[in-house]
Structures are given as C-alpha cells and as structure tokens.
Write a protein that holds these residues in place. Sequence first.
Motif, short mmCIF file in Angstrom:
data_model
loop_
_atom_site.label_atom_id
_atom_site.label_comp_id
_atom_site.label_asym_id
_atom_site.label_seq_id
_atom_site.Cartn_x
_atom_site.Cartn_y
_atom_site.Cartn_z
N UNK A 1 0.85 -1.19 0.00
CA UNK A 1 0.00 0.00 0.00
C UNK A 1 0.89 1.24 0.00
N UNK A 2 0.58 2.17 -0.88
CA UNK A 2 1.31 3.43 -0.96
C UNK A 2 0.32 4.57 -0.80
N UNK A 3 0.38 5.24 0.34
CA UNK A 3 -0.50 6.37 0.65
C UNK A 3 -1.97 5.99 0.42
N UNK A 4 -2.40 4.95 1.11
CA UNK A 4 -3.77 4.46 0.96
C UNK A 4 -4.72 5.28 1.83
N UNK A 5 -5.68 5.91 1.19
CA UNK A 5 -6.69 6.75 1.86
C UNK A 5 -7.75 5.82 2.44
N UNK A 6 -7.78 5.70 3.78
CA UNK A 6 -8.64 4.71 4.42
C UNK A 6 -10.08 5.16 4.60
N UNK A 7 -10.30 6.49 4.69
CA UNK A 7 -11.64 6.98 5.00
C UNK A 7 -11.98 6.91 6.47
N UNK A 8 -11.02 6.52 7.32
CA UNK A 8 -11.24 6.47 8.77
C UNK A 8 -10.73 7.75 9.42
N UNK A 9 -11.52 8.30 10.33
CA UNK A 9 -11.08 9.48 11.07
C UNK A 9 -10.26 9.03 12.27
N UNK A 10 -9.00 9.48 12.32
CA UNK A 10 -8.07 9.08 13.36
C UNK A 10 -7.41 10.32 13.96
N UNK A 11 -6.78 10.10 15.11
CA UNK A 11 -5.95 11.13 15.73
C UNK A 11 -4.74 10.45 16.33
N UNK A 12 -3.53 10.87 15.94
CA UNK A 12 -2.34 10.37 16.59
C UNK A 12 -2.25 10.97 17.99
N UNK A 13 -2.02 10.12 18.97
CA UNK A 13 -1.95 10.57 20.36
C UNK A 13 -0.49 10.93 20.67
N UNK A 14 -0.18 12.21 20.90
CA UNK A 14 1.22 12.59 21.08
C UNK A 14 1.80 12.19 22.43
N UNK A 15 0.95 12.06 23.46
CA UNK A 15 1.45 11.76 24.79
C UNK A 15 1.83 10.29 24.91
N UNK A 16 2.90 9.97 25.63
CA UNK A 16 3.24 8.55 25.85
C UNK A 16 2.18 7.86 26.69
N UNK A 17 1.97 6.58 26.43
CA UNK A 17 0.96 5.82 27.17
C UNK A 17 1.52 5.40 28.52
N UNK A 18 0.68 5.42 29.53
CA UNK A 18 1.11 5.04 30.88
C UNK A 18 1.37 3.55 31.01
N UNK A 19 1.01 2.75 29.97
CA UNK A 19 1.30 1.32 30.04
C UNK A 19 2.79 1.04 29.89
N UNK A 20 3.52 2.01 29.28
CA UNK A 20 4.96 1.88 29.20
C UNK A 20 5.48 1.07 28.03
#
Length: 370
Positions: free
Chosen positions: A247-266
Amino acid sequence: MPLSEVCTQEQFLKIPFTVKDDLRNTSPYERTRTDPKDIFGLYSSSGTTGKKTFYIHSRADHEKQDAYSREFFTRAGLKAGDLGAIFGPIESPIMGHCMMWQFHAINVGVTLCPRPSPENILDVITQLPVTDIATLPQIASFPAGRSEWRAAAKKSTVKRLLLGGDFISDVRRNVLEEVWDAEVFNCFGMSEIFGPIGIDCQEKNGFHYHDEDIYLEIVSPETGLPVSEGEIGVGVYTTLWDKGFPLLRYWSGDLLRLVPEPCTCGCGLPRFDYFGRYDDCVKLPDGKWVSPRQMEEFTLKEKILHCQLQIQRDKSALFVYDKDGIAPSDQLLRQMRDLLEGIEVTAKPLPLSEINLRGLKPKYMLDTRG
C-alpha cells in the motif's frame, strides 16, 4: 517522478493517494509481485460499503500477522490452552480468516459460530468452556437484550471480548464488561493490510501500532495535507515491509488522531484514536468533528440501540429512532443539541426498516446539508 527517486518528505507528499476504487477495479493478481508458491491465501473485504475486493496474503504477511497476534493478545492475557469462539461469517471475508489465524498464532483453540443469533451465542457459551470471544461490538451486545441472556453471559467462562470492525464508546465498553463480567479489548484492523494492526493495551486508551511496519499519516479530508499534531483527520497508510500487495498512501476513509502523549502502560509503541468512518461523521461550521462514538456515549445510557441523527439543510437536526424501541428523553435531545454546538434537535419515531442501516446497526449520523 519515479518512486525510486523520492527522497524527501516533500516529494513523498506529492505522490497521489491510493483509494478503494483503485483496488476494487483491479484483480488481486494485478496488485502483487508475490510468487504463487509464496501465497498463503486470499481473503476479501466484507463488502459493507461496496462490492467485495479480494487481497493476496503472502507467507511473509502471515508471519508478520502471527508476530502481531502473539504480542498483542499475549499482552491482553490470552495463553495456550484457552478456547476462542468466533461469532461471525467464516467465508472469504478477512474477519473470519484473521480471527482464526490470531488464535492459532498463540495456540488457542477455536470454535466457530457463523450465524451468531442470540440463541446460537448462548448455545456456544453454555456448552463449551469459551474463554475468549472475537466478534463485532454489535454482536457482543446481543445478550444485553434480555435478563436471561445476561445471566447466561455472566455465568459463562468468558474472560475477554476481542472486538473489531467498529468503534467502541466508553459506555458500550462498560455495558459489555458488566453484561459478560469480562474484559473488553478493541482491535483495529483493515482488509487492505490485515487484522489486527492495533489493539488496546490494559489502559484502553488508544490503539498501539508498529510504526516500523506501517507509516501512518493523518491528513485533512478537505485538503489532503497533514494536520497539526494531535488533530483529527483521515488515516493514510503506507506499508513498509515486503507485503503481498503493498500500500502506498492508501486513503482509508477512517477518522483518526495520533496521540502525542506517551501511554502510561509503558510499552513505547505509538498509538492513535479511532472515531469512525469519515462518511459517518459530521463537521460543524467551527471545524469541530462530531463522531458516532460521541453520540453513542449518550444514546446507550438510555438503552436506545437503533437511532440516527440527521443534520438538515435548515441548520436543524432530526433524531430518528426505532418506533418499537425506547423513545429519547428531553435530556438526551438537549445532549444532542449541545453535541452539535446549539443546533436544535427534534425526535421522530420510524419503523426500523425505514432507518438508513449499515450492517447490523443504523448509520448513526446522516448529513443532508449537501
């Protein structure tokens, strides 16, 4: 410019998006360089938003998926000797194949229920020592419909629900964990890659994924340009291993947000939030996105299972609900108005057959503004 000459981010962002019709209008063998002896199998999309599209799954893909399954599901608590039940169609769609493969990867036994009515679900969980169920959130919710079904679910040996194919709101997760007396893990996968590519950790606060294998862009649905860090946009995927069909730059149609904060699970892996399909969400004039997941936080608390919020051209909204189900309270209509930043909302009962359905549930939001 040939792909071999793409060396900078600026050049990469000029590569056109790959869209679903590019895949739908080609055969799986036109999209692969995989030698036939290296093909593990073929599967298809579910076809919920158009005709089925078939994909080649190579042996390299299968090794990658096995590794993901061992990591993700072992972390969720699955172990060899457990028994998994798959409630869903076992034909060519990816849902059935990948659920079987993920259990096999960690030496968990598998039983199948391809016609998951409430009665069939109860047959499986009352007669077999099932520890893990893989299915859609809507199917897992069936036992909530009657007190005797809830009692059977709670009495069962089920420890975990591994749910995919849709978003899970916090309120649905709470309902399911109470009904089943089991943990709920949301899994994120795509037919175009395989499933799962991301899963909840124990914190249940976003999907962790392997960024050394998948390059994930979040772009504006209007401009196609990258959004600012932490903003919501459409997920665009590029695969970084020798995939059966890359896949090269596949437009998924899903609304997402990258979470910038590290997860507390480690665990250290990056993560993203999933809000639903772009076509199922509504963008307000101030730029704010309203998603089905947000709506469900309110409707499920009132036990309204079948409903739809229709945004009208005259800047009003209609809350359509199953006439044979529970009617919305005045408080719920006020909550819908607040969710839509002050747009007035009125209610209208309709037969379920007249509500715009998608699969097992209504399309929660319908924007008719044009």
